[in-house]
Design an enzyme around this catalytic site. Structure first.
Site, PDB file in Angstrom:
ATOM      1  N   ASP A  60       0.813  -1.220   0.000  1.00 51.98           N
ATOM      2  CA  ASP A  60       0.000   0.000   0.000  1.00 51.98           C
ATOM      3  C   ASP A  60       0.845   1.268   0.000  1.00 51.98           C
ATOM      4  O   ASP A  60       0.303   2.373  -0.095  1.00 51.98           O
ATOM      5  CB  ASP A  60      -0.977   0.004   1.180  1.00 51.98           C
ATOM      6  N   HIS A  61       2.157   1.100   0.055  1.00 47.33           N
ATOM      7  CA  HIS A  61       3.058   2.259   0.037  1.00 47.33           C
ATOM      8  C   HIS A  61       3.922   2.316  -1.225  1.00 47.33           C
ATOM      9  O   HIS A  61       4.594   3.329  -1.444  1.00 47.33           O
ATOM     10  CB  HIS A  61       3.954   2.251   1.271  1.00 47.33           C
ATOM     11  N   HIS A 114       8.468  -1.451  12.788  1.00 48.55           N
ATOM     12  CA  HIS A 114       7.385  -2.059  12.017  1.00 48.55           C
ATOM     13  C   HIS A 114       7.762  -3.504  11.693  1.00 48.55           C
ATOM     14  O   HIS A 114       8.867  -3.949  12.011  1.00 48.55           O
ATOM     15  CB  HIS A 114       7.148  -1.242  10.742  1.00 48.55           C
ATOM     16  N   HIS A 145      -2.919   7.730   7.285  1.00 50.84           N
ATOM     17  CA  HIS A 145      -2.912   6.263   7.361  1.00 50.84           C
ATOM     18  C   HIS A 145      -4.065   5.796   8.259  1.00 50.84           C
ATOM     19  O   HIS A 145      -3.880   5.110   9.249  1.00 50.84           O
ATOM     20  CB  HIS A 145      -1.563   5.756   7.876  1.00 50.84           C
TER      21      HIS A 145
END
Length: 309
Positions: free
Chosen positions: A67-68, A141, A270
């Protein structure tokens, strides 16, 4: 300097939010635009703005989750089709070059401009010119993820016109050189040092962008005294355990960073698809209890970043 949100959703697009991308518009400063993450359909979002792809000279990728980054191949290809695209630099974790090159190779896409890749490995300075410096630091992350701090260097002070008038400096090139801090020579041979005719330097602006991460001390170091902090806000304040489990942050985590590190304005991005309408506004409301200058970012929102004071 302006910041525009091209995508503000977490994980996947929703009816009202596309996936992650932020444009930092530096048109007055550099005549450039920098992108931070390029989620799927970023080029569609750009069509709704005044951004010209050829103005995009640098792309900063926080991490390699789809998604990035899924919007990169399409954007790079379209930038080539439109012509006049100069060199482009992509900063990102290991694997970003392989992803781009594989996508272009398999689709038999050739771009008409050189692409340079800078692999993010360690915390510290990753770019610098006469006007800006960009720093990065590792976040927390599930995959290597990095935050970014864009620092505008101090601006020269204002020209002290009362003092200039004492020396009868004529309007024109000499006055411009004096304003630039240079040494000039008057018609009578007298030399003047421009630095003696300028007020105090004014601090430049600082923009910090934090995508996917749990709370970590590196965020604070990147955010210190930022005029603008953009911080992921995947979950609301009541979902701390879930946020921790999935290596994300809540709106309250973001607000605490802003409060504790003298931030000017906080923008939440986000956003999980579960927070629509009133639930989305509640994220902003809750964060404002901790840090009042909090704003829930929406797709295509555009904000000018002014000098403090």
């Amino acid at each position: 300097m302006e910041i525009q949100f091209l995508g503000t959703s977490a994980g996947q697009p929703s009816k009202s939010r596309n996936v992650s991308c932020i444009a930092l518009k530096l048109l007055d400063e550099l005549n450039e635009v920098w992108l931070f993450d390029v989620g799927e359909a970023t080029q569609h979002q750009i069509l709704k703005t005044n951004i010209r792809p050829r103005k995009v000279t640098r792309i900063f990728i926080s991490h390699t989750h789809g998604d990035h980054i899924f919007g990169l191949p399409g954007f790079l290809s379209s930038r080539s089709f439109q012509g006049d695209g100069g060199p482009l630099t992509i900063y990102g974790p290991a694997g970003i070059e392989q992803f781009v090159q594989t996508s272009l190779r398999v689709s038999k896409t050739r771009v008409s401009y050189p692409i340079k890749y800078v692999v993010l490995k360690e915390d510290g300075l990753i770019f610098e010119n006469d006007i800006f410096a960009v720093y990065t630091a590792r976040l927390d992350h599930r995959v290597p993820s990095f935050g970014f701090r864009v620092v505008e260097k101090p601006r020269p002070g204002e020209l002290l016109m009362d003092k200039v008038a004492e020396y009868n400096v004529p309007n024109g090139p000499l006055l411009g050189q004096l304003k630039a801090g240079k040494i000039i020579t008057l018609s009578d041979g007298q030399k003047l040092d421009g630095r003696d005719f300028l007020g105090e330097e004014r601090p430049g602006r600082i923009v910090t962008i934090i995508y996917d991460t749990r709370p970590t001390k590196n965020i604070g170091e990147l955010a210190d005294n930022a005029d603008v902090l953009v911080h992921e806000s995947t979950f609301d304040g009541g979902e701390e355990k879930m946020a921790h489990r999935y290596f994300h942050s809540t709106c309250l985590d973001a607000a605490r960073v802003a409060r504790d590190h003298n931030v000017g304005e906080l923008y939440l991005t986000h956003i999980s698809a579960r927070y629509t309408g009133r639930a989305g506004r509640q994220l902003e409301h809750d964060a404002r209890k901790i840090f009042k200058h909090t704003h829930l970012a929406n797709d295509l929102d555009n904000f000018e970043i002014t000098l403090r004071g």
